[in-house]
Design a protein around this motif. Structure first.
Motif, PDB file in Angstrom:
ATOM      1  N   VAL A 149       0.989  -1.284  -0.035  1.00  0.00           N
ATOM      2  CA  VAL A 149      -0.108   0.021  -0.135  1.00  0.00           C
ATOM      3  C   VAL A 149       0.877   1.327   0.060  1.00  0.00           C
ATOM      4  O   VAL A 149       0.612   2.139  -0.808  1.00  0.00           O
ATOM      5  CB  VAL A 149      -0.885   0.113   1.359  1.00  0.00           C
ATOM      6  CG1 VAL A 149      -1.535   1.454   1.212  1.00  0.00           C
ATOM      7  CG2 VAL A 149      -1.959  -1.004   1.188  1.00  0.00           C
ATOM      8  N   THR A 150       2.057   1.325   0.625  1.00  0.00           N
ATOM      9  CA  THR A 150       2.986   2.399   1.050  1.00  0.00           C
ATOM     10  C   THR A 150       3.406   2.533  -0.346  1.00  0.00           C
ATOM     11  O   THR A 150       3.791   3.827  -0.999  1.00  0.00           O
ATOM     12  CB  THR A 150       3.913   2.074   1.908  1.00  0.00           C
ATOM     13  OG1 THR A 150       3.271   2.032   3.239  1.00  0.00           O
ATOM     14  CG2 THR A 150       4.889   3.222   2.127  1.00  0.00           C
TER      15      THR A 150
ATOM     16  N   ALA B 191       2.251   1.704  -3.352  1.00  0.00           N
ATOM     17  CA  ALA B 191       1.334   1.988  -4.491  1.00  0.00           C
ATOM     18  C   ALA B 191       1.158   3.545  -4.277  1.00  0.00           C
ATOM     19  O   ALA B 191       0.941   4.524  -5.193  1.00  0.00           O
ATOM     20  CB  ALA B 191       0.197   1.226  -4.328  1.00  0.00           C
ATOM     21  N   ARG B 192       1.172   3.892  -3.072  1.00  0.00           N
ATOM     22  CA  ARG B 192       0.917   5.357  -2.867  1.00  0.00           C
ATOM     23  C   ARG B 192       1.987   6.068  -3.361  1.00  0.00           C
ATOM     24  O   ARG B 192       1.556   7.275  -3.834  1.00  0.00           O
ATOM     25  CB  ARG B 192       0.488   5.764  -1.044  1.00  0.00           C
ATOM     26  CG  ARG B 192      -0.743   5.187  -0.690  1.00  0.00           C
ATOM     27  CD  ARG B 192      -1.116   5.489   0.582  1.00  0.00           C
ATOM     28  NE  ARG B 192      -2.398   5.185   1.219  1.00  0.00           N
ATOM     29  CZ  ARG B 192      -2.536   4.942   2.448  1.00  0.00           C
ATOM     30  NH1 ARG B 192      -1.735   4.847   3.176  1.00  0.00           N
ATOM     31  NH2 ARG B 192      -4.029   4.378   2.760  1.00  0.00           N
ATOM     32  N   ALA B 193       3.211   5.893  -2.900  1.00  0.00           N
ATOM     33  CA  ALA B 193       4.254   6.632  -3.362  1.00  0.00           C
ATOM     34  C   ALA B 193       4.387   6.718  -4.899  1.00  0.00           C
ATOM     35  O   ALA B 193       4.532   7.817  -5.697  1.00  0.00           O
ATOM     36  CB  ALA B 193       5.577   6.177  -2.807  1.00  0.00           C
ATOM     37  N   ASP B 194       3.933   5.678  -5.688  1.00  0.00           N
ATOM     38  CA  ASP B 194       3.971   5.648  -7.252  1.00  0.00           C
ATOM     39  C   ASP B 194       2.812   6.657  -7.396  1.00  0.00           C
ATOM     40  O   ASP B 194       3.056   7.345  -8.637  1.00  0.00           O
ATOM     41  CB  ASP B 194       3.538   4.160  -7.488  1.00  0.00           C
ATOM     42  CG  ASP B 194       3.661   3.984  -9.117  1.00  0.00           C
ATOM     43  OD1 ASP B 194       4.423   4.436  -9.646  1.00  0.00           O
ATOM     44  OD2 ASP B 194       2.833   3.351  -9.610  1.00  0.00           O
ATOM     45  N   VAL B 195       1.769   6.617  -6.914  1.00  0.00           N
ATOM     46  CA  VAL B 195       0.696   7.317  -7.399  1.00  0.00           C
ATOM     47  C   VAL B 195       1.157   8.827  -7.216  1.00  0.00           C
ATOM     48  O   VAL B 195       0.953   9.708  -7.980  1.00  0.00           O
ATOM     49  CB  VAL B 195      -0.716   6.995  -6.595  1.00  0.00           C
ATOM     50  CG1 VAL B 195      -1.829   8.343  -6.864  1.00  0.00           C
ATOM     51  CG2 VAL B 195      -1.132   5.846  -7.045  1.00  0.00           C
ATOM     52  N   ALA B 196       1.820   9.152  -6.031  1.00  0.00           N
ATOM     53  CA  ALA B 196       2.183  10.753  -5.717  1.00  0.00           C
ATOM     54  C   ALA B 196       3.208  11.018  -6.643  1.00  0.00           C
ATOM     55  O   ALA B 196       3.174  12.139  -7.152  1.00  0.00           O
ATOM     56  CB  ALA B 196       2.795  10.656  -4.427  1.00  0.00           C
TER      57      ALA B 196
ATOM     58  N   ARG C 223       4.205  16.624   5.880  1.00  0.00           N
ATOM     59  CA  ARG C 223       4.705  16.062   4.811  1.00  0.00           C
ATOM     60  C   ARG C 223       4.078  16.958   3.340  1.00  0.00           C
ATOM     61  O   ARG C 223       3.271  17.777   3.475  1.00  0.00           O
ATOM     62  CB  ARG C 223       3.872  14.555   4.565  1.00  0.00           C
ATOM     63  CG  ARG C 223       4.153  14.083   3.268  1.00  0.00           C
ATOM     64  CD  ARG C 223       3.876  12.621   3.431  1.00  0.00           C
ATOM     65  NE  ARG C 223       3.407  12.002   2.151  1.00  0.00           N
ATOM     66  CZ  ARG C 223       4.235  11.583   1.022  1.00  0.00           C
ATOM     67  NH1 ARG C 223       5.382  11.674   1.340  1.00  0.00           N
ATOM     68  NH2 ARG C 223       3.839  10.992   0.024  1.00  0.00           N
TER      69      ARG C 223
END
Length: 128
Positions: free
Chosen positions: A14-15, A17-22, A128
Motif C-alpha cells: 500500500v505504501t 502504491a501510494r508513493a507511485d501514485v504521488a 509532509r
C-alpha cells in the motif's frame, strides 16, 4: 467454514502504491505547469479520450450545465462551500492569534511530536 474472496493488501505494498501514485501526479502537474494547455490536452486525450476544441466553458455553457443539476445538489454544494469558508476564516483567526504564543511542543528535540496544548495555542503544521 467461511471462504475469503479477498485478502488484505500488505502495508508495504500500500505504501509503495501510494508513493507511485504521488510520483505520477507530481510528474503530471509539473508537465502541466511547464507546458500548460498542451499538456492538459495530452492528458485529456490519454485518460479520457476527450479533446474538445476548447477546455474553457462559455457563460452560456456553464448556465446550461448547472441548470441540469438538481436543486438539492446545488444546495448541498453551497452548504459545503459555506462550511469550508467559515472554517478557513476561523482557522486564519486562530492561527494569527496563536502565532503570538509559544507552542509547548516547539521545545521538543525533534519538533515532530504532536502538540499537547489546546488547539488554539498550537496551529496545525503539515509534516509532509
Amino acid at each position: 467454514m467461511p471462504r475469503h474472496l479477498k485478502s488484505p493488501v500488505p502495508a508495504a505494498r500500500v505504501t509503495a502504491a501510494r508513493a507511485d501514485v504521488a510520483e505520477r501526479v507530481r510528474v503530471i502537474l509539473d508537465d502541466i505547469r511547464t507546458h500548460g494547455d498542451d499538456a492538459v490536452r495530452r492528458y485529456s486525450e490519454k485518460f479520457d479520450d476527450w479533446s474538445p476544441e476548447s477546455f474553457r466553458l462559455s457563460p452560456d455553457e456553464i448556465r446550461r450545465i448547472v441548470s441540469r443539476v438538481p436543486d438539492t445538489v446545488l444546495d448541498d454544494i453551497r452548504f459545503v462551500q459555506d462550511q469550508v469558508r467559515t472554517f478557513a476564516r476561523a482557522s486564519a483567526t486562530r492561527s494569527a492569534t496563536s502565532r503570538s504564543r509559544r507552542c509547548p511542543a516547539s521545545a521538543s528535540a525533534t519538533g515532530t511530536s504532536p502538540c499537547p496544548a489546546p488547539a488554539p495555542m498550537c496551529p496545525a503544521v503539515a509534516t509532509r
